[in-house]
Design a protein around this motif. Sequence first.
Motif, PDB file in Angstrom:
ATOM      1  N   ALA A 226       0.828  -1.203   0.000  1.00 40.18           N
ATOM      2  CA  ALA A 226       0.000   0.000   0.000  1.00 40.18           C
ATOM      3  C   ALA A 226       0.865   1.256   0.000  1.00 40.18           C
ATOM      4  CB  ALA A 226      -0.940  -0.005   1.203  1.00 40.18           C
ATOM      5  N   ASP A 227       1.961   1.205   0.734  1.00 37.61           N
ATOM      6  CA  ASP A 227       2.880   2.338   0.782  1.00 37.61           C
ATOM      7  C   ASP A 227       3.530   2.559  -0.577  1.00 37.61           C
ATOM      8  OD1 ASP A 227       4.384   4.409   2.048  1.00 37.61           O
ATOM      9  OD2 ASP A 227       6.078   3.045   2.272  1.00 37.61           O
ATOM     10  N   TRP A 228       3.853   1.469  -1.246  1.00 36.19           N
ATOM     11  CA  TRP A 228       4.526   1.536  -2.542  1.00 36.19           C
ATOM     12  C   TRP A 228       3.621   2.121  -3.626  1.00 36.19           C
ATOM     13  CZ3 TRP A 228       4.673  -3.278  -6.036  1.00 36.19           C
ATOM     14  CH2 TRP A 228       5.355  -3.002  -7.232  1.00 36.19           C
ATOM     15  N   VAL A 229       2.369   1.692  -3.668  1.00 33.17           N
ATOM     16  CA  VAL A 229       1.481   2.100  -4.768  1.00 33.17           C
ATOM     17  C   VAL A 229       0.498   3.208  -4.381  1.00 33.17           C
ATOM     18  CG1 VAL A 229       1.605  -0.191  -5.780  1.00 33.17           C
ATOM     19  CG2 VAL A 229      -0.307   0.357  -4.265  1.00 33.17           C
ATOM     20  N   GLY A 230       0.407   3.529  -3.084  1.00 37.58           N
ATOM     21  CA  GLY A 230      -0.673   4.399  -2.622  1.00 37.58           C
ATOM     22  C   GLY A 230      -0.411   5.882  -2.635  1.00 37.58           C
ATOM     23  N   HIS A 231       0.838   6.286  -2.855  1.00 40.65           N
ATOM     24  CA  HIS A 231       1.162   7.717  -2.942  1.00 40.65           C
ATOM     25  C   HIS A 231       0.662   8.497  -1.729  1.00 40.65           C
ATOM     26  CE1 HIS A 231       2.304   6.761  -7.036  1.00 40.65           C
ATOM     27  NE2 HIS A 231       1.085   6.330  -7.287  1.00 40.65           N
ATOM     28  N   GLY A 232       0.916   7.944  -0.543  1.00 37.93           N
ATOM     29  CA  GLY A 232       0.573   8.656   0.677  1.00 37.93           C
ATOM     30  C   GLY A 232      -0.830   8.425   1.192  1.00 37.93           C
ATOM     31  N   GLN A 233      -1.660   7.690   0.455  1.00 40.47           N
ATOM     32  CA  GLN A 233      -3.006   7.405   0.927  1.00 40.47           C
ATOM     33  C   GLN A 233      -2.964   6.382   2.063  1.00 40.47           C
ATOM     34  OE1 GLN A 233      -5.558   6.285  -2.311  1.00 40.47           O
ATOM     35  NE2 GLN A 233      -5.072   8.097  -3.524  1.00 40.47           N
ATOM     36  N   ARG A 234      -3.965   6.416   2.909  1.00 38.88           N
ATOM     37  CA  ARG A 234      -4.020   5.516   4.064  1.00 38.88           C
ATOM     38  C   ARG A 234      -5.089   4.439   3.919  1.00 38.88           C
ATOM     39  NH1 ARG A 234      -0.816   7.307   8.483  1.00 38.88           N
ATOM     40  NH2 ARG A 234       0.930   8.374   7.476  1.00 38.88           N
ATOM     41  N   THR A 235      -5.596   4.257   2.708  1.00 34.75           N
ATOM     42  CA  THR A 235      -6.521   3.161   2.428  1.00 34.75           C
ATOM     43  C   THR A 235      -6.169   2.558   1.077  1.00 34.75           C
ATOM     44  OG1 THR A 235      -8.146   4.596   1.333  1.00 34.75           O
ATOM     45  CG2 THR A 235      -8.426   4.230   3.707  1.00 34.75           C
ATOM     46  N   ILE A 236      -6.524   1.284   0.922  1.00 33.59           N
ATOM     47  CA  ILE A 236      -6.338   0.615  -0.364  1.00 33.59           C
ATOM     48  C   ILE A 236      -7.422  -0.447  -0.505  1.00 33.59           C
ATOM     49  CG2 ILE A 236      -4.684  -1.064   0.593  1.00 33.59           C
ATOM     50  CD1 ILE A 236      -3.259  -0.988  -2.164  1.00 33.59           C
ATOM     51  N   ALA A 237      -7.958  -0.581  -1.684  1.00 31.33           N
ATOM     52  CA  ALA A 237      -9.014  -1.570  -1.924  1.00 31.33           C
ATOM     53  C   ALA A 237      -8.465  -2.977  -1.740  1.00 31.33           C
ATOM     54  CB  ALA A 237      -9.576  -1.402  -3.328  1.00 31.33           C
ATOM     55  N   LEU A 238      -9.246  -3.827  -1.109  1.00 31.90           N
ATOM     56  CA  LEU A 238      -8.826  -5.214  -0.905  1.00 31.90           C
ATOM     57  C   LEU A 238      -8.517  -5.890  -2.240  1.00 31.90           C
ATOM     58  CD1 LEU A 238      -8.476  -7.624   1.072  1.00 31.90           C
ATOM     59  CD2 LEU A 238     -10.882  -8.171   0.616  1.00 31.90           C
ATOM     60  N   SER A 239      -9.283  -5.564  -3.273  1.00 31.59           N
ATOM     61  CA  SER A 239      -9.051  -6.190  -4.577  1.00 31.59           C
ATOM     62  C   SER A 239      -7.644  -5.919  -5.092  1.00 31.59           C
ATOM     63  CB  SER A 239     -10.080  -5.690  -5.592  1.00 31.59           C
ATOM     64  OG  SER A 239     -10.002  -4.276  -5.742  1.00 31.59           O
ATOM     65  N   ARG A 240      -7.082  -4.756  -4.803  1.00 33.68           N
ATOM     66  CA  ARG A 240      -5.728  -4.443  -5.240  1.00 33.68           C
ATOM     67  C   ARG A 240      -4.700  -5.290  -4.485  1.00 33.68           C
ATOM     68  NH1 ARG A 240      -3.832   1.480  -6.143  1.00 33.68           N
ATOM     69  NH2 ARG A 240      -2.432   0.224  -7.439  1.00 33.68           N
ATOM     70  N   LEU A 241      -4.983  -5.557  -3.219  1.00 38.38           N
ATOM     71  CA  LEU A 241      -4.081  -6.392  -2.423  1.00 38.38           C
ATOM     72  C   LEU A 241      -4.108  -7.842  -2.876  1.00 38.38           C
ATOM     73  CD1 LEU A 241      -4.823  -5.032   1.166  1.00 38.38           C
ATOM     74  CD2 LEU A 241      -2.856  -4.489  -0.283  1.00 38.38           C
TER      75      LEU A 241
END
Length: 312
Positions: A226-241
């Motif tokens: 999430a840190d690598w692809v999220g550009h500072g965001q603090r949430t990520i969709a489960l589907s991406r994980l």
Amino acid sequence: MIQTSLNRHIIDPPQSVNPVFARHETFHPRFGWLKKGFDKAKDDPGVFLAEDAPVRLGVGKNMVRSIRYWCKVFKLLADDRPTEFGSNLLEDDGWDPFLEDPASLWLLHWNLLKPTCDAAAWHYTFNQFRRVEFSQNDLFLAVSDYGQTLKKNIAESSINKDVSCILRMYVKQRSQTKVSEDSIDCPFTELGLIHTAGDSKYYTFRVNQKRNLPSEIIVAACLEYADWVGHGQRTIALSRLLYDSGSPGMVFKLPESAVCDAIERVARQWKAVALSESAGLIQFSFNENPEVLAKDIIERYYNLRRGGNNHD
């Protein structure tokens, strides 16, 4: 989606992989190699290039180069010097210097494939090759096609060496009457990621719950991704994980239930992470620095193991 050498390739995030092939000298990582290479390089970063390196490491010249390569691609060494991860894991008072806990093999597998990956065939095999069942030749053709998109004029022999090494590294070898050094299973066969599919000429990935993969390692990988692809965001969709190239779901071959269960288990101990659902979208969220939080979660896992507590 069924992946063949004719399919277009999934787009990798930038700087995810270097076009490096066949640097392992045909040897998969052996028991004891990583600790030996780490310790020797810690004492003398020039050890791998020294004339007496085979004597000091107790292996042949080609194996010296192989040990150096594996220590690099697992990100234990950088420029032949210990990395923070290498020191955390393999120092004599580190998390697991002799790799006795299968969790450490999972952690190394994750480090091998996370950016920047210096084993292009491995990156492709676990992240983009989507065949349900495949032969060694199927994988060879697909990796060859992928290699040409990264770097022109890669020798077929290099691709073949990588594909053979991947299968020896992750697939338990059938019992043999005559035991040779090359027939000894690699420690990474314990992960159970690739199995023979009935006929020994065919293989399949096992996408299932991994009993020896701790929830903490899964969640730490989710945080790092999430840190690598999220550009500072603090949430990520489960589907991406689960399905994105380089994600924990792809690297560990996990179903949705395994990732959800891992996050929920860790969330009981760490209020900084949570799984939530909004408008039908399941999201993984965290409210602390993901890189620091990932390390803290891993460190606590190993501290509890050393203290004799059972993993949940």
